[in-house]
Design an enzyme around this catalytic site. Sequence first.
Site, PDB file in Angstrom:
ATOM      1  N   ARG D  72       0.864  -1.191   0.000  1.00 41.17           N
ATOM      2  CA  ARG D  72       0.000   0.000   0.000  1.00 41.17           C
ATOM      3  C   ARG D  72       0.897   1.237   0.000  1.00 41.17           C
ATOM      4  O   ARG D  72       1.940   1.268   0.648  1.00 41.17           O
ATOM      5  CB  ARG D  72      -0.884   0.030   1.250  1.00 41.17           C
ATOM      6  CG  ARG D  72      -1.927  -1.085   1.271  1.00 41.17           C
ATOM      7  CD  ARG D  72      -3.058  -0.769   2.266  1.00 41.17           C
ATOM      8  NE  ARG D  72      -3.869   0.344   1.827  1.00 41.17           N
ATOM      9  CZ  ARG D  72      -3.916   1.542   2.431  1.00 41.17           C
ATOM     10  NH1 ARG D  72      -3.224   1.784   3.524  1.00 41.17           N
ATOM     11  NH2 ARG D  72      -4.667   2.532   1.941  1.00 41.17           N
ATOM     12  N   THR D 125      -6.337  -8.442 -10.709  1.00 39.40           N
ATOM     13  CA  THR D 125      -7.077  -8.584  -9.452  1.00 39.40           C
ATOM     14  C   THR D 125      -8.033  -9.744  -9.629  1.00 39.40           C
ATOM     15  O   THR D 125      -8.555  -9.946 -10.717  1.00 39.40           O
ATOM     16  CB  THR D 125      -7.882  -7.316  -9.096  1.00 39.40           C
ATOM     17  OG1 THR D 125      -8.842  -7.645  -8.081  1.00 39.40           O
ATOM     18  CG2 THR D 125      -8.625  -6.760 -10.295  1.00 39.40           C
ATOM     19  N   ARG D 171     -16.185  -7.601  -3.013  1.00 36.83           N
ATOM     20  CA  ARG D 171     -16.697  -6.545  -2.133  1.00 36.83           C
ATOM     21  C   ARG D 171     -17.881  -5.829  -2.796  1.00 36.83           C
ATOM     22  O   ARG D 171     -19.007  -5.914  -2.334  1.00 36.83           O
ATOM     23  CB  ARG D 171     -15.577  -5.548  -1.828  1.00 36.83           C
ATOM     24  CG  ARG D 171     -15.496  -5.158  -0.371  1.00 36.83           C
ATOM     25  CD  ARG D 171     -14.133  -4.551  -0.063  1.00 36.83           C
ATOM     26  NE  ARG D 171     -13.129  -5.583   0.123  1.00 36.83           N
ATOM     27  CZ  ARG D 171     -12.856  -6.134   1.319  1.00 36.83           C
ATOM     28  NH1 ARG D 171     -13.483  -5.738   2.403  1.00 36.83           N
ATOM     29  NH2 ARG D 171     -11.947  -7.070   1.424  1.00 36.83           N
TER      30      ARG D 171
END
Lengths: 319, 319, 319, 319
Positions: D72, D125, D171
């Site tokens: 990150r 992803t 999500r």
Amino acid sequence: MKRIGILTSGGDAPGMNAAVRAVTKTAIHHGLGVVGIRYGYAGLVAGDFVTLTAENVDHMINMGGTFLYSARYPEFAQKEVQEKGVEQLKKHDIDTVIVIGGDGSYHGALALTRLGINSIGLPGTIDNDIPYTEYTIGLDTACNTAMQAIDRIRDTASSHHRVFVVNVMGRNCGDIAMRVGLASGADAIVVPERSYDIKAIAERLKRGFKDGKDNGIIILAEGVMDAADFRTELLKYGEFDCRANVIGHMQRGGAPTVTDRINATKMGNYAVKLLLDGKGGLAVGMENGQLETHDILDLFDEKHASEESLIDINEEMTK
Amino acid sequence: MKRIGILTSGGDAPGMNAAVRAVTKTAIHHGLGVVGIRYGYAGLVAGDFVTLTAENVDHMINMGGTFLYSARYPEFAQKEVQEKGVEQLKKHDIDTVIVIGGDGSYHGALALTRLGINSIGLPGTIDNDIPYTEYTIGLDTACNTAMQAIDRIRDTASSHHRVFVVNVMGRNCGDIAMRVGLASGADAIVVPERSYDIKAIAERLKRGFKDGKDNGIIILAEGVMDAADFRTELLKYGEFDCRANVIGHMQRGGAPTVTDRINATKMGNYAVKLLLDGKGGLAVGMENGQLETHDILDLFDEKHASEESLIDINEEMTK
Amino acid sequence: MKRIGILTSGGDAPGMNAAVRAVTKTAIHHGLGVVGIRYGYAGLVAGDFVTLTAENVDHMINMGGTFLYSARYPEFAQKEVQEKGVEQLKKHDIDTVIVIGGDGSYHGALALTRLGINSIGLPGTIDNDIPYTEYTIGLDTACNTAMQAIDRIRDTASSHHRVFVVNVMGRNCGDIAMRVGLASGADAIVVPERSYDIKAIAERLKRGFKDGKDNGIIILAEGVMDAADFRTELLKYGEFDCRANVIGHMQRGGAPTVTDRINATKMGNYAVKLLLDGKGGLAVGMENGQLETHDILDLFDEKHASEESLIDINEEMTK
Amino acid sequence: MKRIGILTSGGDAPGMNAAVRAVTKTAIHHGLGVVGIRYGYAGLVAGDFVTLTAENVDHMINMGGTFLYSARYPEFAQKEVQEKGVEQLKKHDIDTVIVIGGDGSYHGALALTRLGINSIGLPGTIDNDIPYTEYTIGLDTACNTAMQAIDRIRDTASSHHRVFVVNVMGRNCGDIAMRVGLASGADAIVVPERSYDIKAIAERLKRGFKDGKDNGIIILAEGVMDAADFRTELLKYGEFDCRANVIGHMQRGGAPTVTDRINATKMGNYAVKLLLDGKGGLAVGMENGQLETHDILDLFDEKHASEESLIDINEEMTK
């Protein structure tokens, strides 16, 4: 004792890397250094050495093959070549060696021990053909790989009411065939240890189809015969839709199973302790589930004892 | 429209059962009955029918093979045999048929349609050799099975700096080889659609080893040549430690992948809707990711278009 | 002796179907009939019986779960309920019973034996928590399933220099955790059999990252603590990017491994022979790799002995 | 154009390494250098660079995770931090960049392009939540991993006539749930894109058991609700033996499937060609099976379009 040299020899087997990892980590735990010898005995003589750290074996527990590489090197049977190897070891402060491989590679470990370098042999081969051990590193993975392939083949066999003759690995030793055959529900298991009656096998297959079975599977150790030749023989005794398959080298590779990782780790750990105790010239094996050692010399007069009762049990699984 | 008959024909493929399930469940959802025809066209003519319910296809989505069985039946090319089949269907209140198989089996679907039984063909074969479709049911599973086997073989190749020539399935169509080859990082992919230069392949392998590669993999569609013969040829142009392997029938079996289950389900669902719309004589295919139909008749003049650009991309993965 | 009844009880385990197959095939080989009792003891009392033939267990060797189904039925602790069960058995000419399940389900086998129905218990549970046996049917598959999941998790852990706390199954018995932990190269294995020092674990993880490790894995038997709670505790002793994962029920299912199929087959075969010898009230177990029996009564006073040395070896794999 | 920098950002995904390999091999094929930037944008600013050669990506095609690591680094949103990154690139003769990650990581690629470093974004992803693409690298592997876990869970569900509520990843995007749900024959698929009626789901499950189904599976995208909470809700509408499972992070790891390796390879290859053509600020995507590009800027106003028709088809698989 300062540094342990470690090498892999002969055909690769899943779990060899896990054993190298275990030797490395155990040695470091006990304050010893570890040196990877690349390309087996060839690299030993050539001095192809690489220092092993906990970090560079960290990701090795689940890797198939041998990252230290393996190579044929019959020259190591010669005394002067062995002495060259010992020189290389001494030059690099290596005073003990662990060899992972088949029992052929134990000759070198014995020679090194006799020349003052305590050496331990670990059974690393998928074939399970080493005396005084019921298990060799890689056996369990190879058996599972072969069995999973046969599960797939059975889907096709069933869809077409077909017989498959399947070669699994095993030259002089039928252990893979016995284990895979029983686990696959094979109609027949053919191994070097036992004679077989191809006509009786054909009769059994016919009876099976008549009784409602939708497939036939014969597991054949490659040391007995090629699957294609067995198929030709079999067709003399019945009219089957019959195919031959050879599982082949895929049996040697892949991520090791739990059993192969655990046993490789136990054996690597144990080998370091044997060296710490000043032992050498020993082969590690498993008997009745426990780690044991034998003088390497004793192995050369002995034959591996297969669990032939698996065949008897398989026979009881048929009418 | 009352009841749909469904049969599988030709070589089995993973996802055939998922397609049968989808046809059954969709039909029931729309208030129709479904009858499983066992052993392909042979069972159609023999009247080997079994009523399918939601419950008896419930556990079929992840089963390899075909639980309806498949069988060769060249007799169905004869008009009087076809008419016998139609009789059987009518006797059992079956007025539409779905055929899952290779394009050879579409002939029967066309014949049935011409005899008043609307029939739809679904592409069910691992070989991906059907015109007007970029995908056939079973292709993805077969490719993954072959690729996983080659991942294992690469472990062994790397451990010994060895070259493997590996036969994957594909008689006239190199799609499995192209897909598996690119996905395996093969040094060369050899398919029926393209000529190849064995000397150039040998040179590339030599260059690879010289530059530090520790293995060589050649993926060879079985329709081009046997792996053993290719190996013999290759050894004329270089001294490699080289082995031949044939992945074999295991490529046909096993639990289908996500893609094969989804596409089989989509296609089975779509076929029922085509029948509900009164359509017949159509082959379902996938083009640019979408389901399409073509007249079965049109397929017989056409050749499957392979994604040959995969080979070009693979070439760019080498120096 | 005429017919053997067979039931599965408690949580399902991979290999249960292989054991049922072995019992069926062995019994038929010896001229006996076999009856499947569905839904465990509940089905026994309800008379939910199905005749088993060689053909209907043919495809069962590689199926996960139990096709005979399992069910809770605490009522079978009552004598009058047991007697109802015996009545059902007698009515159906069943004079012997084989029970596959955890040691809880052995109570029923003992009760049946005392009521004149010789019964044998086979250890069928992934948990390996039964006394006098080092192995239970399903253990090896469950361990491999969990280990393969952790291999995947390690990919993610390494990519992000992350710690994962992973719950594996095991309420009072840490055997799955010990085996999976050692096979996964875990930084720590936490089990009910041993106390643990969470601060020391945190220190070890910190040291690992400092020395160049790129991941941390803690294997936690679910009987000790939830992974999420352990994570919270751990974060008190260090700042890690740390996630909790629960492998969950997938550990119970799937096609059994070679070891589970072989041992299930051996045990099923052995149980039939015990019954043929007129034995009853016995539990089959494995000790030092060999099949043994104990009076079921003896098991109730005893605790399963875990191979705790695996933890000691794992500790030596760390600095 | 001299050297391409390549980094991975965001959550790891199977196939990222295959894409890095393809970029490296393609670049070398075209005479360009390639530099691996470790730890994403953090490493870009810190200058954590490593030269990539054909040999060190050779074994990467089948490795899960990202060997370049990910991290990150929200600081990269600041212009002065971006400029520091550009300085580092220039200092190391890197004039183009390829970013593999989620669309969040495309912001950085756009910023670099605006500062004179042509950059291309590749969709990496498992979540398939990026606009203008029907596929992201890792999706297929994640779906297969989840589906295989559910195949195992279904064994247990069936053995006990049990319902499982299973959380899969996703999500804001239900693509994994839709694909896995359809491929698993789920009784219900619950995703963020659609409302759901828990009472209707309970009724369907009851009907299923009444009609002879022996299990119930609900696939629940984790973004909708925790499986445990859904279970609690569900139990208000019926008395089920019901368990909640979370597949968890194992969905992120593992060897990539054929599809993920092929698409990662195609996309990596394509990205190099776009850079060779002087392009920058583009996101690569797949539409109708073909590779396409869009201005990264356009993605920020757009939402990913899910294949919601999968849910409709799944509904037709139920009565």
